[in-house]
Design a protein around this motif. Structure first.
Motif, PDB file in Angstrom:
ATOM      1  N   ARG A 105     -10.332  -4.982 -13.832  1.00 13.66           N
ATOM      2  CA  ARG A 105      -9.746  -3.912 -13.028  1.00 13.66           C
ATOM      3  C   ARG A 105      -8.612  -4.448 -12.166  1.00 13.66           C
ATOM      4  NH1 ARG A 105     -13.377   0.594 -12.043  1.00 13.66           N
ATOM      5  NH2 ARG A 105     -15.335   0.283 -13.153  1.00 13.66           N
ATOM      6  N   ASP A 156      -8.816  -0.309  -8.417  1.00 11.78           N
ATOM      7  CA  ASP A 156     -10.257  -0.265  -8.197  1.00 11.78           C
ATOM      8  C   ASP A 156     -10.573   0.798  -7.156  1.00 11.78           C
ATOM      9  OD1 ASP A 156     -12.938  -0.701  -7.902  1.00 11.78           O
ATOM     10  OD2 ASP A 156     -12.782  -2.859  -7.525  1.00 11.78           O
ATOM     11  N   ARG A 203      -6.980  -7.098  -7.107  1.00 15.37           N
ATOM     12  CA  ARG A 203      -7.279  -5.667  -7.197  1.00 15.37           C
ATOM     13  C   ARG A 203      -6.541  -4.869  -6.127  1.00 15.37           C
ATOM     14  NH1 ARG A 203     -11.626  -8.772  -7.680  1.00 15.37           N
ATOM     15  NH2 ARG A 203     -12.149  -8.574  -5.467  1.00 15.37           N
ATOM     16  N   ARG A 223      -9.071   6.926 -15.412  1.00 13.74           N
ATOM     17  CA  ARG A 223      -8.104   6.265 -16.290  1.00 13.74           C
ATOM     18  C   ARG A 223      -7.066   7.259 -16.808  1.00 13.74           C
ATOM     19  NH1 ARG A 223     -12.908   3.788 -16.923  1.00 13.74           N
ATOM     20  NH2 ARG A 223     -12.947   1.487 -16.880  1.00 13.74           N
ATOM     21  N   THR A 240      -5.563  -1.869 -15.721  1.00 19.93           N
ATOM     22  CA  THR A 240      -6.490  -2.907 -16.156  1.00 19.93           C
ATOM     23  C   THR A 240      -5.668  -4.063 -16.704  1.00 19.93           C
ATOM     24  OG1 THR A 240      -8.108  -1.196 -16.747  1.00 19.93           O
ATOM     25  CG2 THR A 240      -8.476  -3.415 -17.631  1.00 19.93           C
TER      26      THR A 240
END
Length: 384
Positions: free
Chosen positions: A30, A33, A376, A13, A25
């Motif tokens: 998520r 990913d 994602r 992150r 996010t």
């Protein structure tokens, strides 16, 4: 083509946020990913993705050349007549373009099938051009991936090269709607690449662009010479400020001719012009959008984005649909090309074109057959 599980980096992150990727996010879920990656061979990339990307791009450029010479085709693609000359002139005068993305259905074998052409305001550029490349470098440095691992990804350097074709005198403004973190991430990445090319790259919210004596101006009242606008031409055509565009002296990026390739009517036209092409899907203007979607087909509004208002019915009769605001546009029917399934996820491959160069890919996953803005994003690796 395989999906490989991998441990995510403990500090991922903080690492991606340092690159300006603040939307990793979305709604607590998520978006980025890195618990898995997609593995390709060099042959799959060069033969099945890079070559088709070049080929379909060339078909699109040929289509633009045809459309600008035909009022019937301009009308079919929902270009308002008041902007015919703007679109025509931007092509005939060679106004430079920057980027685009094709979305392909591809499972590692057989020809990739183009299901979308996002050629005016595509996003997921930061993720594809920077974040996944830095992920690869990090995993190689940590010994998780071998030094021979690569990506199909020259997006950043190709953007710098594309910006090098623009004059460096005077500022180049980059605009996005205020409040959209994703859009701002995209334009900030583009500004960074433009700065590498020696350009004075500045941000302005689209809402802050002014109009004075027929010229678009910034908050200081200064003329906006060049404007990258992450705002679709089909919206500009119907906005109050849009009426000033044909008579102004701002250079727009993307240029107005990109409106020809930015709506899904182009998919029907490409099939009409190149029926049977291995990388295209049968597609037609839907004259009866009120009827149920036939089995084995997908209904798409011309101006739908991020999966909104798409309806599909599989060959087996399963019906999948997404709500959205695009209810009054023309529609197309496109033959259903099922996205490959890896585990519980359906996978879409986005292939980027920078200028006229096939430059790299980004992978999106969703639990549904329809890829959305919350789907994602996973990195990829190329190895033999």
């Amino acid at each position: 083509m395989k999906k490989i599980s991998i441990e995510e980096r403990p500090d991922w992150r903080r690492t991606v946020e340092a690159e300006g990727f603040d939307f990793h996010t979305i709604d607590g879920e998520r978006y980025w990913d890195e618990r898995g990656y997609y593995l390709f061979s060099e042959a799959q990339i060069s033969r099945d993705i890079e070559a088709p990307t070049k080929a379909v791009h060339e078909l699109c450029m040929d289509a633009v050349e045809r459309v600008v010479h035909s009022e019937e085709l301009l009308t079919r693609l929902a270009i308002p007549p008041a902007f015919f000359d703007l679109v025509r002139d931007s092509w005939r005068e060679g106004h430079p373009h920057l980027y685009g993305r094709f979305d392909f259905s591809y499972d590692g074998s057989g020809p990739a099938k183009c299901i979308e052409a996002n050629y005016d305001t595509p996003t997921s550029l930061l993720e594809a051009g920077s974040v996944q490349l830095l992920w690869l470098e990090s995993q190689i440095a940590a010994g998780v991936l071998p030094a021979s691992a690569t990506q199909f990804n020259t997006i950043a350097e190709d953007l710098v090269q594309a910006f090098s074709a623009f004059p460096t005198q005077g500022p180049f403004h980059f605009s996005a709607m205020s409040g959209s973190v994703e859009d701002r991430g995209t334009t900030d990445f583009l500004r960074k690449m433009a700065a590498h090319a020696g350009i004075d790259a500045r941000h302005i919210d689209i809402e802050d662009i002014g109009l004075r004596d027929g010229r678009f101006v910034d908050l200081d009242g200064q003329w906006i010479q060049r404007l990258f606008k992450l705002h679709a031409w089909e919206h500009i055509f119907h906005e109050a400020f849009g009426k000033a565009v044909p008579g102004c002296d701002t250079q727009f990026v993307e240029p107005a001719w990109k409106s020809i390739i930015s709506n899904k009517g182009i998919l029907a036209l490409l099939w009409e012009l190149h029926e049977g092409h291995p990388n295209l899907l049968p597609a037609f203007v839907d004259r009866e959008p009120q009827r149920p979607v036939p089995a084995g087909w997908v209904r798409k509004p011309y101006f739908s984005r991020e999966g909104a208002n798409i309806e599909l019915r599989t060959r087996e009769g399963e019906f999948v649909a997404e709500d959205g605001p695009y209810t009054d546009a023309p529609f197309i029917l496109q033959e259903f090309a099922p996205l490959p399934r890896f585990g519980d996820s359906y996978t879409l491959l986005g292939s980027w074109v920078i200028g006229d160069v096939a430059s790299g890919i980004g992978i999106r996953e969703d639990d549904s057959l329809i890829t959305k803005d919350t789907s994602r994003f996973l990195p990829h690796v190329v190895m033999n």
